[in-house]
Enzyme design. Structure first.
Site, short mmCIF file in Angstrom:
data_model
loop_
_atom_site.label_atom_id
_atom_site.label_comp_id
_atom_site.label_asym_id
_atom_site.label_seq_id
_atom_site.Cartn_x
_atom_site.Cartn_y
_atom_site.Cartn_z
N ALA A 134 1.18 -1.24 0.14
CA ALA A 134 -0.18 0.14 -0.21
C ALA A 134 0.68 1.29 0.23
O ALA A 134 0.73 2.09 0.85
CB ALA A 134 -0.77 0.01 1.28
N LEU A 135 1.80 1.35 -0.58
CA LEU A 135 2.81 2.19 -0.90
C LEU A 135 2.43 3.64 -0.79
O LEU A 135 1.56 4.12 -2.13
CB LEU A 135 3.98 1.78 -1.94
CG LEU A 135 4.45 0.45 -1.94
CD1 LEU A 135 5.64 -0.14 -2.72
CD2 LEU A 135 4.91 0.61 -0.04
N GLY A 179 5.64 8.28 1.16
CA GLY A 179 6.57 7.59 2.81
C GLY A 179 7.16 7.44 2.36
O GLY A 179 8.74 6.83 2.71
N HIS A 180 7.23 6.39 1.38
CA HIS A 180 7.92 4.88 1.03
C HIS A 180 8.61 5.76 0.23
O HIS A 180 9.89 5.14 0.38
CB HIS A 180 6.91 3.33 0.48
CG HIS A 180 6.04 3.08 1.07
ND1 HIS A 180 4.68 3.20 1.52
CD2 HIS A 180 5.92 2.14 2.85
CE1 HIS A 180 3.38 2.24 2.33
NE2 HIS A 180 4.97 1.69 3.32
N GLN A 194 3.58 -10.10 13.25
CA GLN A 194 3.44 -8.62 13.73
C GLN A 194 2.26 -8.15 14.28
O GLN A 194 1.88 -6.69 15.12
CB GLN A 194 4.40 -7.26 12.60
CG GLN A 194 3.87 -6.91 11.59
CD GLN A 194 4.69 -6.08 11.49
OE1 GLN A 194 6.02 -6.72 10.97
NE2 GLN A 194 4.97 -4.87 10.91
P1 AMP Z 1 5.02 -0.19 5.93
O1 AMP Z 1 5.10 -0.72 5.11
O2 AMP Z 1 4.30 0.67 7.35
O3 AMP Z 1 5.36 -1.79 7.16
O4 AMP Z 1 6.60 0.91 5.65
C1 AMP Z 1 7.49 0.70 5.67
C2 AMP Z 1 8.65 1.67 6.10
O5 AMP Z 1 8.44 2.83 6.14
C3 AMP Z 1 8.89 1.62 7.42
O6 AMP Z 1 10.47 1.75 7.75
C4 AMP Z 1 7.99 2.67 7.91
O7 AMP Z 1 8.47 3.44 8.73
C5 AMP Z 1 8.60 3.66 6.70
N1 AMP Z 1 7.18 4.33 6.53
C6 AMP Z 1 5.67 4.46 6.64
N2 AMP Z 1 5.22 6.25 6.75
C7 AMP Z 1 5.94 6.87 5.54
C8 AMP Z 1 6.51 8.18 6.22
N3 AMP Z 1 5.17 8.60 5.95
N4 AMP Z 1 7.46 8.80 5.86
C9 AMP Z 1 8.87 7.57 5.43
N5 AMP Z 1 9.02 6.67 6.01
C10 AMP Z 1 8.07 5.71 5.94
#
Ligand code: AMP
Length: 280
Positions: A32-33, A36-37, A61
């Site tokens: 769900a990129l 931020g990703h 998790q």
């Molecule tokens: P997730 O898919 O939520 O597990 O996130 C994957 C990576 O993206 C993790 O290292 C998160 O901290 C990072 N991440 C998620 N949202 C953001 C954001 N808004 N800004 C920067 N990094 C993010």
């Protein structure tokens, strides 16, 4: 972009890249990129020769089965976004590929105090699941550099602890949180907010900013109460707002100008649990 579903194919490809002298950057995600990703992908591309992203919604998790069930899955969009940002490799394994022996009886990690409180206390088992999957993924990818978001501040400290205790040879880079124009931290979970909830969701960030702005003239106890009251008045259910030492995550009773501090918040908008933080 090369896409691999099987660990052995990924490992074979990466061993060739490493033999060719390429440095590897790794961005693990649950899909769900969003932008931020993508800022992690871009930072990796600036730092390394070959960027590997993984998308895996890691069942171990999730302490809440409904959260796992409803976690957004948008693989076609994710692939398009990664291609638009010139990501080099995507690893897209199945649950069976990552957990061939089932989801229980995983290794247990002694992650220390950073994993015990806040998210660790409110989401029992969460960080053990994070450690299990990160350990597996790091063993497969063996990157030189690992990129994670400050948005999940405590997770970054926990992963550094995992790297230390398992003696993993990788540099962890913490990438600043990407926000929407109104301050809301971008998150895959934002897609589940109703229009009305989305309008209110930036109050989490506003609380963090107001705590930072008042740190020199009010006690944390007072600003904490102001924020809790504000959120509750708006129909948001705060789970916690903690002031912590930014390095050890020790919970602090009040502002301490001699330390680098971080304020961390978790709150529910309806069923959707959001987190955010600000280093102050
Ligand atoms: P997730 O898919 O939520 O597990 O996130 C994957 C990576 O993206 C993790 O290292 C998160 O901290 C990072 N991440 C998620 N949202 C953001 C954001 N808004 N800004 C920067 N990094 C993010």
């Amino acid at each position: 972009m090369y896409i691999f579903h099987k660990s052995k194919d990924l490992m074979q490809f990466l061993s060739q890249s490493k033999n060719n002298g390429l440095s590897i950057g790794f961005v693990p995600t649950m899909g769900a990129l969003h932008e931020g990703h993508m800022s992690l992908i871009e930072t990796s591309k600036l730092t390394t020769n070959l960027t590997v992203c993984s998308i895996f919604v890691n069942p171990t998790q999730f302490n809440n089965p409904e959260d796992l069930d409803k976690y957004p899955r948008t693989t076609a969009n994710d692939i398009a976004l990664l291609e638009a940002h010139a990501c080099d490799v995507l690893f897209l394994p199945t649950v069976e590929e990552m957990y061939p022996n089932g989801l229980s009886n995983n290794k247990v990690y002694d992650l220390g105090i950073v994993a015990a409180q806040l998210e660790g206390a409110f989401r029992p088992g969460h960080f053990q699941g994070v450690a299990v999957i990160l350990d597996k993924l790091l063993q497969l990818v063996q990157p030189d550099h690992l990129f994670m978001g400050q948005k999940d501040y405590q997770q970054c400290l926990v992963v550094q602890s995992l790297i230390n205790i398992e003696n993993i040879n990788v540099n962890l880079h913490i990438v600043p949180t990407k926000r929407a124009a109104d301050g809301l931290a971008l998150s895959s979970r934002n897609a589940r907010l109703t229009e009305g909830q989305r309008q209110l969701a930036n109050l989490l960030y506003q609380c963090l900013v107001s705590i930072q702005a008042q740190k020199d003239n009010k006690s944390f106890k007072i600003v904490h109460k102001e924020c809790i009251d504000l959120l509750e008045r708006k129909g948001i259910t705060p789970e916690y707002i903690y002031l912590c030492d930014a390095e050890t995550l020790e919970i602090l009773p009040d502002f301490d100008a001699s330390r680098k501090m971080v304020v961390l918040i978790a709150a529910y908008l309806g069923e959707i649990r959001l987190i955010d933080n600000l280093v102050i």
